[in-house]
Write a protein that holds these residues in place. Structure first.
Motif, PDB file in Angstrom:
ATOM      1  N   THR A  35      -4.057   4.739   6.319  1.00  0.00           N
ATOM      2  CA  THR A  35      -3.904   3.675   5.321  1.00  0.00           C
ATOM      3  C   THR A  35      -5.223   3.102   4.826  1.00  0.00           C
ATOM      4  O   THR A  35      -5.229   2.238   3.956  1.00  0.00           O
ATOM      5  CB  THR A  35      -3.039   2.545   5.897  1.00  0.00           C
TER       6      THR A  35
ATOM      7  N   GLY B 182       0.822  -1.204   0.000  1.00  0.00           N
ATOM      8  CA  GLY B 182       0.000   0.000   0.000  1.00  0.00           C
ATOM      9  C   GLY B 182       0.857   1.255   0.000  1.00  0.00           C
ATOM     10  O   GLY B 182       1.885   1.321   0.693  1.00  0.00           O
TER      11      GLY B 182
ATOM     12  N   ASP C 232      -5.794   3.590   0.980  1.00  0.00           N
ATOM     13  CA  ASP C 232      -4.521   3.237   0.379  1.00  0.00           C
ATOM     14  C   ASP C 232      -4.640   2.723  -1.031  1.00  0.00           C
ATOM     15  O   ASP C 232      -5.599   2.037  -1.387  1.00  0.00           O
ATOM     16  CB  ASP C 232      -3.832   2.168   1.228  1.00  0.00           C
ATOM     17  N   ARG C 233      -3.616   3.052  -1.809  1.00  0.00           N
ATOM     18  CA  ARG C 233      -3.471   2.475  -3.146  1.00  0.00           C
ATOM     19  C   ARG C 233      -2.498   1.327  -3.044  1.00  0.00           C
ATOM     20  O   ARG C 233      -1.400   1.459  -2.525  1.00  0.00           O
ATOM     21  CB  ARG C 233      -2.941   3.521  -4.129  1.00  0.00           C
ATOM     22  N   ALA C 234      -2.911   0.170  -3.522  1.00  0.00           N
ATOM     23  CA  ALA C 234      -2.069  -1.025  -3.473  1.00  0.00           C
ATOM     24  C   ALA C 234      -2.186  -1.751  -4.795  1.00  0.00           C
ATOM     25  O   ALA C 234      -2.964  -1.376  -5.673  1.00  0.00           O
ATOM     26  CB  ALA C 234      -2.501  -1.938  -2.312  1.00  0.00           C
TER      27      ALA C 234
END
Length: 323
Positions: free
Chosen positions: A193, A85, A196-198
Motif C-alpha cells: 500500500t 487507497g 497507493d492511489r488515493a
C-alpha cells in the motif's frame, strides 16, 4: 528505503467459486453502472463467479447503483472499505472474495461478454502445475469527449502480443485488467500500500510491484489479448492539470518502488542529476514553444518537466528513508 510489508490478510476458507470479479471504486457511480452492466451479463457459468464492488469511501450514489443490479445472477456485493487507497481496496477484495481466481477491474471499464472466460481460462488450465502467477488483458483507452493531440502519445493501448501466452520480463500488464490466482496471494502476500492511489493523488505502482514479486517467485506472467477491455477516459483526464499531476505522482511512485530494490542508492544519484538537466531543458523548451504559439508542444514539454520534478522531489526523501 524498503517498501513497508502490509499485514497479510486473512483469507476465506470456502473456495467454491472459480472466479471473483472485484471492482474498487471511488465516486464514479455513473461509470460504475456501465461497468457492472457488462459484468453481470457475462457468458460464464452463473454459479461459478461472484462480483464484488469495493466502495472506497464514496460519497456519491455508488451504493444505489450497486443496488440497481440486485436481481442479477450473481448480484454484485457492495463492500465498504474505509481505509483510503486503491491497494487497500484490492486487499479488502482478496479477504472478502471466495473465488479461486481474483479478477481485478476498474470502475470505468467496458467489457466483452466473454471477458471473464478469456481471462481465467489460462489460469484454470494451469491450476495443477501452478506455473502462471498472473494474466493481464489489453486495456484500450476510449475518449467519449475527444482526445487532444498533445496528450495522444501517452494513451496508446498496450497490446503486447497477438495471442495468449507469456510476456517478456520487461512487460507488465495493467491493474485495470488483471487476474491473479488466490494461491499467489497466500504465497506472496497482498498488494503493498506504499504505492497507493488515493483521493487527491495519482500514485500508482501496486500492480507492477506485485507483478515483479510474481516473477521473482519464478512464476510466469501471461497476456490474453482476447480479454481486452475499453477504459473510459473522461475529459477531466485530458487536461493539463491532470497530466501534470499524474506525471509528478507517477515519478514519485517509481522512486518509492525502486527504493525497495538492490543498488537503489546508486540509481537514485544518477537519476537525480539526469532529472535536474531534464527539468531545466523541458522547461526551456516549453517556454520557446509558448513564444512560438505552439500550445500543445508547450504543454507536452511542461508535463515532462513536471515529471522530472517528481523525481527531484522524491529521490532525496527516499534516500533519507521518507515516503
Amino acid at each position: 528505503m524498503a517498501i513497508p510489508q502490509p499485514k497479510v490478510l486473512g483469507f476465506r476458507e470456502a473456495k467454491t467459486l472459480k472466479a471473483s470479479v472485484v471492482i474498487p471504486t471511488y465516486n464514479r457511480a455513473d461509470l460504475l453502472r456501465q461497468a457492472l452492466a457488462g459484468i453481470v451479463t457475462q457468458q460464464f457459468p452463473r454459479d461459478h463467479f461472484e462480483v464484488l464492488v469495493i466502495d472506497n469511501n464514496s460519497h456519491d450514489h455508488t451504493a444505489s447503483v450497486v443496488a440497481e443490479f440486485a436481481s442479477a445472477h450473481p448480484a454484485p456485493r457492495h463492500v465498504h472499505e474505509p481505509q483510503q487507497g486503491l491497494d487497500h481496496a484490492r486487499n479488502r477484495a482478496i479477504a472478502e472474495s471466495r473465488g479461486e481466481i481474483i479478477l481485478f477491474g476498474d470502475d470505468d471499464i467496458l467489457v466483452q461478454p466473454d471477458w471473464i472466460a478469456q481471462m481465467v481460462v489460462p489460469l484454470l488450465a494451469d491450476a495443477g502445475a501452478r506455473r502462471i502467477g498472473a494474466v493481464g488483458g489489453e486495456v484500450i483507452p476510449v475518449f467519449p469527449h475527444g482526445l487532444p493531440d498533445w496528450v495522444r502519445e501517452w494513451h496508446a493501448p498496450l497490446g503486447f502480443r497477438p495471442d495468449t501466452g507469456p510476456l517478456g520480463p520487461r512487460q507488465a500488464p495493467m491493474g485495470a485488467n488483471l487476474a491473479i490466482p488466490r494461491w499467489v496471494f497466500e504465497q506472496l502476500g497482498p498488494f503493498h500500500t506504499a504505492l497507493d492511489r488515493a483521493a487527491g493523488n495519482y500514485f500508482s505502482g501496486g500492480d507492477s510491484e506485485m507483478i515483479r514479486r510474481v516473477r521473482a517467485a519464478g512464476l510466469e506472467v501471461w497476456f490474453a489479448p482476447a480479454a481486452a477491455v475499453q477504459h473510459q477516459m473522461p475529459a477531466s483526464r485530458t487536461t493539463f492539470r491532470y497530466a501534470a499531476r499524474h506525471a509528478f505522482d507517477s515519478a514519485r511512485s517509481r522512486v518509492i518502488d525502486r527504493a525497495g530494490q538492490p543498488a537503489a542508492a546508486g540509481y537514485f544519484v544518477g537519476r537525480l542529476f539526469a532529472n535536474i538537466a531534464k527539468a531545466f531543458g523541458f522547461t526551456l523548451l516549453s517556454f520557446v514553444n509558448a513564444i512560438l504559439f505552439r500550445t500543445g508542444a508547450a504543454k507536452q514539454a511542461l508535463v515532462r518537466a513536471w515529471r522530472s520534478c517528481g523525481y527531484l522531489y522524491q529521490i532525496p526523501r527516499s534516500l533519507l528513508g521518507k515516503v
